[in-house]
Write an enzyme that holds these catalytic residues in place. Structure first.
Site, PDB file in Angstrom:
ATOM      1  N   ASN A   1       0.880  -1.166   0.000  1.00 39.84           N
ATOM      2  CA  ASN A   1       0.000   0.000   0.000  1.00 39.84           C
ATOM      3  C   ASN A   1       0.918   1.217   0.000  1.00 39.84           C
ATOM      4  O   ASN A   1       1.454   1.603   1.034  1.00 39.84           O
ATOM      5  CB  ASN A   1      -0.886  -0.043   1.249  1.00 39.84           C
ATOM      6  CG  ASN A   1      -1.839   1.127   1.320  1.00 39.84           C
ATOM      7  OD1 ASN A   1      -1.739   2.076   0.544  1.00 39.84           O
ATOM      8  ND2 ASN A   1      -2.758   1.070   2.270  1.00 39.84           N
TER       9      ASN A   1
ATOM     10  N   ARG B   1      -2.715  -2.019  -3.304  1.00 46.13           N
ATOM     11  CA  ARG B   1      -3.845  -1.105  -3.165  1.00 46.13           C
ATOM     12  C   ARG B   1      -3.661   0.025  -4.181  1.00 46.13           C
ATOM     13  O   ARG B   1      -2.607   0.651  -4.234  1.00 46.13           O
ATOM     14  CB  ARG B   1      -3.872  -0.520  -1.765  1.00 46.13           C
ATOM     15  CG  ARG B   1      -4.972   0.480  -1.621  1.00 46.13           C
ATOM     16  CD  ARG B   1      -4.857   1.268  -0.371  1.00 46.13           C
ATOM     17  NE  ARG B   1      -5.927   2.249  -0.342  1.00 46.13           N
ATOM     18  CZ  ARG B   1      -5.848   3.382   0.333  1.00 46.13           C
ATOM     19  NH1 ARG B   1      -4.778   3.671   1.023  1.00 46.13           N
ATOM     20  NH2 ARG B   1      -6.850   4.216   0.315  1.00 46.13           N
TER      21      ARG B   1
ATOM     22  N   HIS C   1     -12.836   4.196  -0.246  1.00 42.73           N
ATOM     23  CA  HIS C   1     -12.974   3.256   0.880  1.00 42.73           C
ATOM     24  C   HIS C   1     -13.713   1.982   0.476  1.00 42.73           C
ATOM     25  O   HIS C   1     -14.252   1.258   1.329  1.00 42.73           O
ATOM     26  CB  HIS C   1     -13.740   3.882   2.073  1.00 42.73           C
ATOM     27  CG  HIS C   1     -12.977   4.961   2.797  1.00 42.73           C
ATOM     28  ND1 HIS C   1     -13.574   6.110   3.255  1.00 42.73           N
ATOM     29  CD2 HIS C   1     -11.682   5.063   3.147  1.00 42.73           C
ATOM     30  CE1 HIS C   1     -12.677   6.873   3.861  1.00 42.73           C
ATOM     31  NE2 HIS C   1     -11.508   6.259   3.799  1.00 42.73           N
TER      32      HIS C   1
ATOM     33  N   ARG D   1     -10.086  17.586   6.133  1.00 39.15           N
ATOM     34  CA  ARG D   1     -10.896  17.955   4.961  1.00 39.15           C
ATOM     35  C   ARG D   1     -12.248  18.494   5.406  1.00 39.15           C
ATOM     36  O   ARG D   1     -12.834  17.987   6.371  1.00 39.15           O
ATOM     37  CB  ARG D   1     -11.130  16.745   4.050  1.00 39.15           C
ATOM     38  CG  ARG D   1      -9.863  16.185   3.431  1.00 39.15           C
ATOM     39  CD  ARG D   1     -10.221  15.108   2.406  1.00 39.15           C
ATOM     40  NE  ARG D   1      -9.066  14.323   2.056  1.00 39.15           N
ATOM     41  CZ  ARG D   1      -8.970  12.992   2.203  1.00 39.15           C
ATOM     42  NH1 ARG D   1     -10.002  12.304   2.672  1.00 39.15           N
ATOM     43  NH2 ARG D   1      -7.872  12.367   1.866  1.00 39.15           N
TER      44      ARG D   1
ATOM     45  N   GLU E   1      -8.774  -4.062   5.396  1.00 37.01           N
ATOM     46  CA  GLU E   1      -8.589  -3.897   3.954  1.00 37.01           C
ATOM     47  C   GLU E   1      -7.481  -4.815   3.437  1.00 37.01           C
ATOM     48  O   GLU E   1      -7.557  -5.321   2.319  1.00 37.01           O
ATOM     49  CB  GLU E   1      -8.263  -2.430   3.644  1.00 37.01           C
ATOM     50  CG  GLU E   1      -9.474  -1.528   3.822  1.00 37.01           C
ATOM     51  CD  GLU E   1      -9.119  -0.071   4.063  1.00 37.01           C
ATOM     52  OE1 GLU E   1      -8.585   0.232   5.162  1.00 37.01           O
ATOM     53  OE2 GLU E   1      -9.362   0.766   3.185  1.00 37.01           O
TER      54      GLU E   1
END
Ligand code: ADP
Length: 409
Positions: free
Chosen positions: A10, A88, A177, A237, A382
């Site tokens: 990843n 990923r 996601h 964010r 994940e």
């Protein structure tokens, strides 16, 4: 594949997370993180069999970090155990609806998607290229954050802007996601023994936060958009704001496009509201000590989350369960309780004791056993999802290329 274990990569712009996982049992043989790559303080931390180690690698880039990781695996006698490598990849555009074996054409398409994810895909590509150089004889698989949401209907993925922008420039909602949503929704089905025709709301609440509506295993709506900026309040964010903010700040404060983008992505959310931190743990502690701005940031986070979950519910015929995951979703009873209080209109009602215990003794369930919708806390994984996809695709390819057994009449 001689060994089923999958090495997961990843790759971020200055980091490389890795893990060697048994895709069947989910056991992590080794996992680690190379970070601050390209800087003097670059290092690798990893843990194996309960032992934690750290290596300093001043100035190391992705290439060197990958060579070090390979060295570590060889030294530990694990290199032979690697059956395939799963990567990923953040953005797969409209082309990838599911994970895929990587070939030259797939690489070209991921490269093509860089314009949609300029912060993420270039790093993901470096990870794949470096890993291919070090492991040329293994199969590499790409697992996309966006793929799961490709099932959304047009009404959920199109913005109400001129259609030509979608046709010519692929401007639309993609959502992210997705690997986490696939994992937690499958776990929810297992835990609740739900039928194929099920309806779930899932909230992945980490530094980046989003939520999704899932119907019969397919994403039908999600809060993140063309980029991960849209939707919920996040660590740094803003989530949704009036798009005219760009215009207003340009004329009022002389902000350039880049300045406003930076402000919305890096200086907003929990950090911008509290003026204190992007980290929910820090804010909860500050709130408990009477910090008003921390309380305000948490209230706005919860308000936005509940409002968006209620909106997502309009894409579902009924609601079997609400699932919380991600660092905040898995650990913050404070956020879950406040959010669920606002969602009584959906029939949501949690058991406060189970909630404080993070559902530890009740298979993740934090609502009463007989209450529908169920409310669940599920720890996402994940990496395991990437390992499973990789294992599955490679095994399938082997089966497809093996000559079929001769038939005797
Ligand atoms: P990322 O999106 O970077 O993978 P995580 O999923 O690890 O992030 O989530 C990080 C967030 O989870 C941080 O805001 C952190 O404060 C929050 N978090 C972790 N543990 C707790 C806790 N016990 N209580 C409240 N928030 C927590």
């Amino acid at each position: 594949m001689t060994s089923p274990n999958v090495l997961i990569f990843n790759c971020g712009s200055s980091s490389l997370k890795f893990a060697l996982i048994d895709p069947i049992s989910g056991v992590e043989v080794i996992s680690g993180l190379a970070e601050r790559l390209g800087e003097e303080l670059a290092s690798i931390r990893y843990s194996m069999g309960g032992m934690k180690q750290r290596l300093e690698l001043p100035g190391a880039d992705h290439q060197e970090a990958c060579a070090q990781i390979l060295g570590l695996l060889t030294e530990a006698g694990l290199k032979q155990q690697i059956g395939a490598i799963g990567h990923r990849v953040v953005h797969g555009g409209e082309r990838f609806r599911e994970s895929t074996l990587i070939d030259a054409q797939v690489m070209d398409t991921i490269r093509d998607c860089q314009r949609l994810a300029p912060l993420h895909n270039p790093a993901n590509l470096i990870g794949i290229e470096v890993a291919q150089q070090h492991f040329p004889s293994l199969q590499h698989v790409a697992v996309f954050d966006t793929a799961f949401h490709q099932s959304m209907p047009a009404e959920a993925y199109l913005y109400a802007i001129p259609y030509a922008l979608y046709q010519q420039h692929a401007v639309r909602r993609y959502g992210f996601h997705g690997t986490s949503y696939r994992y937690v929704s499958q776990r929810a089905l297992e835990l609740l023994e739900l039928p194929t025709d099920h309806s779930l709301l899932c909230a992945h609440l980490g530094n980046g936060s989003s939520a999704a509506a899932i119907r019969s295993g397919n994403s039908v709506d999600t809060t993140m958009g063309l980029t991960p900026l849209e939707g919920l309040v996040m660590g740094t964010r803003s989530g949704n704001v009036d798009p005219n903010l760009y215009d207003f700040l340009a004329s009022e404060c002389g902000y350039s496009l880049q300045q406003t983008s930076r402000m919305l992505n890096k200086e907003s959310g929990l950090l911008g509201l509290s003026g204190l931190s992007n980290d929910m743990r820090t804010l909860e502690q500050a709130e408990a000590e009477g910090n008003e701005r921390a309380r305000l940031a948490i209230d706005i986070y919860v308000f936005t989350l509940a409002r968006q979950l209620a909106g997502l519910a309009t894409s579902l015929p009924h609601l079997d369960a609400l699932v919380f995951t991600g660092g905040i979703g898995e650990n913050s009873s404070r956020i879950r309780e406040a959010t669920c209080r606002r969602l009584s209109i959906l029939g949501i009602d949690i058991d406060l004791e189970r909630n404080v215990a993070n559902g530890a003794q009740s298979q993740g369930r934090i609502s009463a056993d007989n209450n529908t919708p169920a409310v669940l806390v599920i720890n996402t994984n994940e990496e395991l999802m990437i390992a499973r996809d990789t294992h599955h695709l490679v095994a399938q390819q082997v089966a497809d290329t093996e000559p079929s057994p001769s038939r005797h009449h």
